[in-house]
Design a protein around this motif. Structure first.
Motif, PDB file in Angstrom:
ATOM      1  N   SER A 199       0.841  -1.206   0.000  1.00 21.56           N
ATOM      2  CA  SER A 199       0.000   0.000   0.000  1.00 21.56           C
ATOM      3  C   SER A 199       0.874   1.252   0.000  1.00 21.56           C
ATOM      4  O   SER A 199       1.928   1.294   0.623  1.00 21.56           O
ATOM      5  N   ASN A 200       0.383   2.275  -0.716  1.00 26.12           N
ATOM      6  CA  ASN A 200       1.119   3.541  -0.738  1.00 26.12           C
ATOM      7  C   ASN A 200       0.369   4.646  -0.004  1.00 26.12           C
ATOM      8  O   ASN A 200       0.653   5.826  -0.201  1.00 26.12           O
ATOM      9  N   VAL A 201      -0.622   4.267   0.848  1.00 24.88           N
ATOM     10  CA  VAL A 201      -1.449   5.289   1.487  1.00 24.88           C
ATOM     11  C   VAL A 201      -0.614   6.218   2.369  1.00 24.88           C
ATOM     12  O   VAL A 201      -0.866   7.428   2.413  1.00 24.88           O
ATOM     13  N   VAL A 202       0.393   5.686   3.064  1.00 24.36           N
ATOM     14  CA  VAL A 202       1.243   6.532   3.904  1.00 24.36           C
ATOM     15  C   VAL A 202       1.975   7.552   3.041  1.00 24.36           C
ATOM     16  O   VAL A 202       2.004   8.748   3.351  1.00 24.36           O
ATOM     17  N   ASP A 203       2.560   7.099   1.945  1.00 25.56           N
ATOM     18  CA  ASP A 203       3.311   8.001   1.069  1.00 25.56           C
ATOM     19  C   ASP A 203       2.397   9.056   0.445  1.00 25.56           C
ATOM     20  O   ASP A 203       2.797  10.214   0.280  1.00 25.56           O
ATOM     21  N   VAL A 204       1.165   8.662   0.127  1.00 29.55           N
ATOM     22  CA  VAL A 204       0.213   9.619  -0.450  1.00 29.55           C
ATOM     23  C   VAL A 204      -0.081  10.737   0.542  1.00 29.55           C
ATOM     24  O   VAL A 204      -0.064  11.924   0.187  1.00 29.55           O
ATOM     25  N   TYR A 205      -0.318  10.379   1.802  1.00 28.31           N
ATOM     26  CA  TYR A 205      -0.638  11.406   2.789  1.00 28.31           C
ATOM     27  C   TYR A 205       0.584  12.236   3.155  1.00 28.31           C
ATOM     28  O   TYR A 205       0.449  13.425   3.481  1.00 28.31           O
ATOM     29  N   ILE A 206       1.761  11.640   3.112  1.00 23.56           N
ATOM     30  CA  ILE A 206       2.985  12.437   3.294  1.00 23.56           C
ATOM     31  C   ILE A 206       3.054  13.497   2.199  1.00 23.56           C
ATOM     32  O   ILE A 206       3.398  14.660   2.456  1.00 23.56           O
ATOM     33  N   GLY A 207       2.724  13.107   0.969  1.00 22.95           N
ATOM     34  CA  GLY A 207       2.724  14.070  -0.132  1.00 22.95           C
ATOM     35  C   GLY A 207       1.717  15.184   0.082  1.00 22.95           C
ATOM     36  O   GLY A 207       2.026  16.365  -0.145  1.00 22.95           O
ATOM     37  N   TYR A 208       0.491  14.832   0.540  1.00 26.81           N
ATOM     38  CA  TYR A 208      -0.505  15.861   0.831  1.00 26.81           C
ATOM     39  C   TYR A 208       0.042  16.853   1.861  1.00 26.81           C
ATOM     40  O   TYR A 208      -0.098  18.077   1.711  1.00 26.81           O
ATOM     41  N   LEU A 209       0.619  16.306   2.928  1.00 24.49           N
ATOM     42  CA  LEU A 209       1.088  17.153   4.027  1.00 24.49           C
ATOM     43  C   LEU A 209       2.239  18.041   3.579  1.00 24.49           C
ATOM     44  O   LEU A 209       2.289  19.230   3.933  1.00 24.49           O
ATOM     45  N   ARG A 210       3.155  17.489   2.807  1.00 22.86           N
ATOM     46  CA  ARG A 210       4.270  18.301   2.320  1.00 22.86           C
ATOM     47  C   ARG A 210       3.783  19.495   1.506  1.00 22.86           C
ATOM     48  O   ARG A 210       4.285  20.608   1.645  1.00 22.86           O
ATOM     49  N   ARG A 211       2.802  19.264   0.641  1.00 21.21           N
ATOM     50  CA  ARG A 211       2.316  20.352  -0.214  1.00 21.21           C
ATOM     51  C   ARG A 211       1.645  21.450   0.604  1.00 21.21           C
ATOM     52  O   ARG A 211       1.715  22.631   0.244  1.00 21.21           O
ATOM     53  N   LYS A 212       1.025  21.077   1.719  1.00 22.61           N
ATOM     54  CA  LYS A 212       0.366  22.087   2.545  1.00 22.61           C
ATOM     55  C   LYS A 212       1.358  22.829   3.444  1.00 22.61           C
ATOM     56  O   LYS A 212       1.167  24.003   3.754  1.00 22.61           O
ATOM     57  N   LEU A 213       2.400  22.141   3.878  1.00 19.78           N
ATOM     58  CA  LEU A 213       3.367  22.770   4.783  1.00 19.78           C
ATOM     59  C   LEU A 213       4.345  23.677   4.048  1.00 19.78           C
ATOM     60  O   LEU A 213       4.787  24.691   4.595  1.00 19.78           O
ATOM     61  N   ASN A 214       4.704  23.290   2.841  1.00 23.87           N
ATOM     62  CA  ASN A 214       5.795  23.969   2.143  1.00 23.87           C
ATOM     63  C   ASN A 214       5.264  24.908   1.064  1.00 23.87           C
ATOM     64  O   ASN A 214       4.409  24.539   0.265  1.00 23.87           O
ATOM     65  N   ARG A 215       5.772  26.129   1.081  1.00 19.94           N
ATOM     66  CA  ARG A 215       5.535  27.098   0.023  1.00 19.94           C
ATOM     67  C   ARG A 215       6.888  27.465  -0.575  1.00 19.94           C
ATOM     68  O   ARG A 215       7.925  27.224   0.054  1.00 19.94           O
ATOM     69  N   PRO A 216       6.919  28.043  -1.788  1.00 20.72           N
ATOM     70  CA  PRO A 216       8.215  28.423  -2.367  1.00 20.72           C
ATOM     71  C   PRO A 216       9.041  29.250  -1.386  1.00 20.72           C
ATOM     72  O   PRO A 216       8.549  30.223  -0.811  1.00 20.72           O
ATOM     73  N   GLY A 217      10.258  28.833  -1.161  1.00 20.54           N
ATOM     74  CA  GLY A 217      11.142  29.528  -0.233  1.00 20.54           C
ATOM     75  C   GLY A 217      11.157  28.935   1.163  1.00 20.54           C
ATOM     76  O   GLY A 217      12.044  29.248   1.956  1.00 20.54           O
ATOM     77  N   ASP A 218      10.159  28.091   1.492  1.00 24.81           N
ATOM     78  CA  ASP A 218      10.133  27.439   2.802  1.00 24.81           C
ATOM     79  C   ASP A 218      11.097  26.265   2.829  1.00 24.81           C
ATOM     80  O   ASP A 218      11.286  25.570   1.817  1.00 24.81           O
ATOM     81  N   GLU A 219      11.682  26.043   3.991  1.00 23.02           N
ATOM     82  CA  GLU A 219      12.544  24.870   4.158  1.00 23.02           C
ATOM     83  C   GLU A 219      11.670  23.632   4.353  1.00 23.02           C
ATOM     84  O   GLU A 219      10.739  23.636   5.163  1.00 23.02           O
ATOM     85  N   PRO A 220      11.923  22.540   3.620  1.00 29.29           N
ATOM     86  CA  PRO A 220      11.135  21.323   3.791  1.00 29.29           C
ATOM     87  C   PRO A 220      11.237  20.795   5.223  1.00 29.29           C
ATOM     88  O   PRO A 220      12.306  20.824   5.834  1.00 29.29           O
ATOM     89  N   LEU A 221      10.110  20.317   5.748  1.00 28.64           N
ATOM     90  CA  LEU A 221      10.063  19.841   7.130  1.00 28.64           C
ATOM     91  C   LEU A 221      10.103  18.321   7.236  1.00 28.64           C
ATOM     92  O   LEU A 221      10.567  17.791   8.241  1.00 28.64           O
ATOM     93  N   ILE A 222       9.595  17.634   6.220  1.00 29.67           N
ATOM     94  CA  ILE A 222       9.527  16.176   6.268  1.00 29.67           C
ATOM     95  C   ILE A 222      10.491  15.616   5.240  1.00 29.67           C
ATOM     96  O   ILE A 222      10.382  15.897   4.043  1.00 29.67           O
ATOM     97  N   ARG A 223      11.426  14.815   5.711  1.00 33.34           N
ATOM     98  CA  ARG A 223      12.456  14.280   4.827  1.00 33.34           C
ATOM     99  C   ARG A 223      12.358  12.759   4.769  1.00 33.34           C
ATOM    100  O   ARG A 223      12.083  12.097   5.763  1.00 33.34           O
ATOM    101  N   THR A 224      12.576  12.241   3.591  1.00 30.40           N
ATOM    102  CA  THR A 224      12.555  10.793   3.388  1.00 30.40           C
ATOM    103  C   THR A 224      13.887  10.196   3.817  1.00 30.40           C
ATOM    104  O   THR A 224      14.948  10.706   3.453  1.00 30.40           O
TER     105      THR A 224
END
Length: 223
Positions: A187-212
């Motif tokens: 299942s990729n449900v965890v990875d899908v929700y990580i992607g959702y969360l990353r897009r909401k947390l990060n805007r251009p110029g923001d430092e990424p918070l969740i790293r693989t």
């Protein structure tokens, strides 16, 4: 709020996790005493629902070891043992409440809310890591001055990361604690929700918070 359900009956555990999720709680399941102790050592829980009749380490021993560490984590015993002696022993060991099976779910929710109100007098109502803040009472999130709209699953996922900053969280642990089921490697449900969360947390110029972390899972890193 993150709850740990210590219950060896999979039907009851599934019922509790689904019902708690519908009320906005993130619930993880420990099917035996040893797994419960491992969860509790990692921390990050606001309340424990604890069965007494567990395989391996008993529920009483779980509670005893928890209190030996001077933990004030609220514990509600949820068990079929209705004898007064068992109730007195459980409360004397440090449980905040004692509910017997079968139970009415609405009553259990009221007891959970009551226990969390008491615990809330001692614990913070906000999580803050770097420029990210979560208000645990209003369920609102901000990064800096920007408010972030989150779905219940996204909220639970972010709360899990913020309670364990810098820790590597495996996909299996995320699946258990956020989605309430055993991890399916296909299942990729965890990875899908990580992607959702990353897009909401990060805007251009923001430092990424969740790293693989390749081959291990994901890590939350404060900016």
């Amino acid at each position: 709020m993150a709850l740990l359900v210590v219950e060896d009956d999979p039907r009851i555990a599934s019922f509790l996790v689904k019902g708690l999720a519908a009320e906005g709680y993130a619930a993880a399941v420990a099917p035996d005493g040893d797994t419960a102790l491992a969860h509790l050592r990692s921390g990050g829980y606001d309340l424990v629902l604890l069965d007494l009749g567990l395989p391996g380490t008993s529920g009483e021993d779980v509670l005893r070891q928890l209190r030996q560490r001077s933990s004030e984590l609220p514990v509600i015993i949820l068990t079929a043992r209705a004898d007064v002696t068992d109730k007195v022993r459980g409360l004397d060991l440090g449980a905040i409440d004692y509910v017997t099976k079968p139970f009415v779910f609405e009553e259990l929710l009221a007891r959970i809310r009551s226990a969390l109100r008491v615990a809330g007098q001692r614990v913070p109502t906000e999580l803050a890591v770097g420029d990210l803040r979560l208000d645990l009472l209003t369920k609102l999130a901000w990064r800096g001055e920007r408010r972030i709209e989150l779905s219940p699953r996204e909220w639970s996922l972010l709360e899990l990361f913020m309670r364990h900053p810098t820790h590597v969280l495996s996909r299996a642990r995320i699946a258990n604690e956020v989605f309430g089921y055993a991890f399916d490697p296909g299942s990729n449900v965890v990875d899908v929700y990580i992607g959702y969360l990353r897009r909401k947390l990060n805007r251009p110029g923001d430092e990424p918070l969740i790293r693989t972390v390749r081959g291990a899972g994901y890590r939350f890193v404060a900016p």
